[in-house]
Design an enzyme around this catalytic site. Sequence first.
Site, short mmCIF file in Angstrom:
data_model
loop_
_atom_site.label_atom_id
_atom_site.label_comp_id
_atom_site.label_asym_id
_atom_site.label_seq_id
_atom_site.Cartn_x
_atom_site.Cartn_y
_atom_site.Cartn_z
N HIS A 98 0.65 0.67 5.49
CA HIS A 98 1.03 -0.49 6.30
C HIS A 98 2.54 -0.47 6.59
O HIS A 98 2.98 -0.73 7.71
CB HIS A 98 0.70 -1.79 5.57
CG HIS A 98 -0.76 -2.01 5.28
ND1 HIS A 98 -1.29 -1.99 4.01
CD2 HIS A 98 -1.81 -2.26 6.10
CE1 HIS A 98 -2.58 -2.23 4.06
NE2 HIS A 98 -2.94 -2.39 5.31
N SER A 105 -5.26 3.22 1.06
CA SER A 105 -6.17 2.18 1.52
C SER A 105 -6.11 1.02 0.54
O SER A 105 -5.95 1.24 -0.67
CB SER A 105 -7.60 2.72 1.57
OG SER A 105 -8.53 1.66 1.65
#
Length: 281
Positions: free
Chosen positions: A37, A186
């Site tokens: 991210h 993830s």
Amino acid sequence: MELIQTKADLFTYMKSEGFGEKLIGLVPTMGALHKGHLSLIETAAGLCERVMVTIFVNPTQFNDPNDLRNYPRNLEKDLELLAAQGMTDIVFAPGEKEIYPEPDTRVFDFGQLDKVMEGAHRPGHFNGVAQVVSRLFDITRPNMAFFGQKDFQQLAVIRELVRKMKYPIEIITCPIIREDDGLAMSSRNQLLNPEERKHAAQISKTLFRARELAASMDPEKLCDWAVKELNSDPLIQVEYFQIVDSQTLLPADSWDSPCKKQACVAVKLGKIRLIDNINFD
Ligand code: AMP
């Protein structure tokens, strides 16, 4: 960095800060943030004058209620990570009623793009993704939106959404960030127990090995090889391993076709479902 939780506060803040005249980059996330991210945010900060990160675990894209219930959530830690990185101007973390004051009944048609692979194994998933992404686009009105190649099929669906709905938004694809052993980062990785986490490296190892073997096998045989290889791990169960045309997402039946090819995989590791992909060009 401003934490905002309602649309009304967001609109007021954006107006008072003159966002209408600025180049805005949007990074939509479901939180439980990691370096993948943060890499999207870094790219956004390099290209835009203001960066907005959204954190919203979108219920309409979960086809499995257990998956939605167990999805990791930690807003406090997310805010710490974002503040430490120092590249985000607004964190928009709305409650469900802000995004869906009434149930969203829209049904999108993306042709085959949302029927294959993830679409086939998670019915309704991409319709939910399209619902939330279009709402986030409508609310935040960015100039650019940043998405990870990690969710390869999602990118194809979002590009089609932008084309169909004529959003004046540039979609920027960001590369997959991996752990040292190759596992694609993830939010779901934190749900793996230590033993499962060790075995998870097998997913990317198989993708990379498959790419090396491409010269010696046609795509169908290579997929069979990869499925056997992954399933030989006692903790892994393959849902699909496919080599597809990266535009149409239809299976590539020979290496000779001019399209770019992508190998995409989904497995269950214990109870946790993980996806990954690599480019074959
Ligand atoms: P998520 O919070 O899982 O919905 O992901 C939010 C965005 O981050 C999506 O565009 C993902 O594709 C992207 N993303 C997730 N994991 C990674 C990764 N390992 N590398 C790059 N982008 C990622």
